[in-house]
Design an enzyme around this catalytic site. Sequence first.
Site, PDB file in Angstrom:
ATOM      1  N   SER A 184       0.838  -1.196   0.000  1.00 48.15           N
ATOM      2  CA  SER A 184       0.000   0.000   0.000  1.00 48.15           C
ATOM      3  C   SER A 184       0.874   1.248   0.000  1.00 48.15           C
ATOM      4  O   SER A 184       2.082   1.173   0.244  1.00 48.15           O
ATOM      5  CB  SER A 184      -0.929   0.048   1.213  1.00 48.15           C
ATOM      6  N   PHE A 185       0.248   2.376  -0.229  1.00 44.79           N
ATOM      7  CA  PHE A 185       0.999   3.630  -0.293  1.00 44.79           C
ATOM      8  C   PHE A 185       1.593   4.014   1.065  1.00 44.79           C
ATOM      9  O   PHE A 185       2.522   4.803   1.133  1.00 44.79           O
ATOM     10  CB  PHE A 185       0.083   4.721  -0.875  1.00 44.79           C
ATOM     11  N   LYS A 186       1.088   3.405   2.143  1.00 49.58           N
ATOM     12  CA  LYS A 186       1.656   3.688   3.464  1.00 49.58           C
ATOM     13  C   LYS A 186       3.141   3.312   3.529  1.00 49.58           C
ATOM     14  O   LYS A 186       3.899   3.924   4.281  1.00 49.58           O
ATOM     15  CB  LYS A 186       0.893   2.928   4.556  1.00 49.58           C
ATOM     16  N   ASP A 187       3.552   2.321   2.747  1.00 46.44           N
ATOM     17  CA  ASP A 187       4.967   1.928   2.748  1.00 46.44           C
ATOM     18  C   ASP A 187       5.876   3.051   2.263  1.00 46.44           C
ATOM     19  O   ASP A 187       7.045   3.114   2.632  1.00 46.44           O
ATOM     20  CB  ASP A 187       5.188   0.721   1.811  1.00 46.44           C
ATOM     21  N   MET A 192       6.436   5.243   5.417  1.00 49.62           N
ATOM     22  CA  MET A 192       6.612   4.599   6.720  1.00 49.62           C
ATOM     23  C   MET A 192       8.029   4.075   6.932  1.00 49.62           C
ATOM     24  O   MET A 192       8.581   4.199   8.020  1.00 49.62           O
ATOM     25  CB  MET A 192       5.607   3.458   6.874  1.00 49.62           C
TER      26      MET A 192
END
Length: 478
Positions: free
Chosen positions: A114-117, A120
């Site tokens: 996901s784009f959270k990676d 993060m």
Amino acid sequence: MLRYVSTRGGISPVDFETAVLQGFAADGGMFVPQRIPKVSTQQLHEWSESSFQELAFEILSLYIDRTVIPAEDLKKLIRSSMAPFTHPDIIPVIPMSSPANRFAMELFHGPTLSFKDVAMGFLINTLEYFLERKKQTVSLLIATTGDTGPAAAHASCGKKNIDCWVLFPRRFITEEQQRQMTTLQAPNVHAVCVENCPGGGDDLDVVIARLFKDKTLVKKRHLSSVNSINWCRVMFQSIHYFYGYFQVVDYIGEQIAYSVPTGAFGNLFAGYLAREMGLPIQSFICANNQNAAIYRVHKTCSLSRETLKQTASNAIDIAVPYNFWRFLYFASGCNGHTVQNWMERYQLEGTVQFDQMMMAKIKNGFLSASISDDQVFSTIRKTFKGPDQYLLDPHGAVAVAAADELCHKLGDGVKIISLLTAHPAKFPNITRQVLKCGSVLPSQCIHASIEAAKGLFQQVKLSDCSCLESALINDISS
Ligand SMILES: *Cc1c(COP(=O)(O)O)cnc(C)c1O
């Protein structure tokens, strides 16, 4: 040196390191830079051929003083944070063949898809870097609606100064998302499944906010958070707006648009930041699902809280778009006092009204749509059956559907980049339901890391939402 202040205006400026380590500002507001750095056209020209990592170094150098992170260390942090990405371009931008002038940016090639990676890894590595230097440890508390938790858990694996607690509301996330947190087998990562949270992730945020109010506990246990309240994440997310811009424009100065699936407004605030820095972005399309806080702001001139609806795009099932406060801070001319009044009224009455002048600033360069699950499903179907045979995930589909709905307002020939924020392999049941493909999923919906997690035991702690606070205090203490 660029320093950081609070959206509530109640603290003296701090450096980047303090802002990252604290997460929340001491007055309960969110950290923002004292001023937004400006980028000249000359600089845009110089950056236009850069790799993602080179661009990250240039942009982050505007926000992080060399005395806080020396240049060589910053380069190393960027390199190691992007290393787990499986695509050579990190975030490839691909042209869609119809309609014309449409592009898709794949933000899901990181370890948890996901784009959270994207941000993060850098945040956790930077935290570990500061902690190592200070000889400190930290307990991270993260509430997740699906993607933040896996990204944080994965990035924290094996970090010797970080203990990571990821909390997720039962039945609000997919089996695939859950397994990304529960199968890591790292002693410093704890997955907590919470029952009885009708408000989903928002209920967990309430518990976490209460824990953070207890200053003695925070100090004693070194509690911190990496939700998108952390400045480091929104700052890092502004990089992909620059990178995408350079991939699609014919000349520097061309005005383009971005369509962004929006929950907590972190990604969109990062886009706003990029535009304020000087990136020529004509419009942002704020793509809400049926939890449409921002869409309602545009329609009703008030930010109001409504009951959460569960939708197919679960990562943006968020009732309170808390990064909107950061946007309001800058849109109000850095008026911490006004923002504090709004935040208090919102807390008390669940709604804040904006006057016409403020609404003009809120709408300046922003369009919004509220996309239903039916629209999501038909968009996934249409895009898959179309000439590109491209399989969207439900969040990317919200962005593409909103772009379809609003493109006529942008003017002829304006290019739109839709941000695709998750890999479809995280949502096989939706793919199955929409494409009616039975047990035979299309290959675009299969990913090796998801398959591998199916063969592992899950390790999970269970709690009822009403007991979560004490359970956490007990467990973190031991
Ligand atoms: C978090 C997330 C979003 C929304 O980002 P915000 O910064 O919360 O607006 C969109 N799509 C996916 C898949 C996400 O995980």
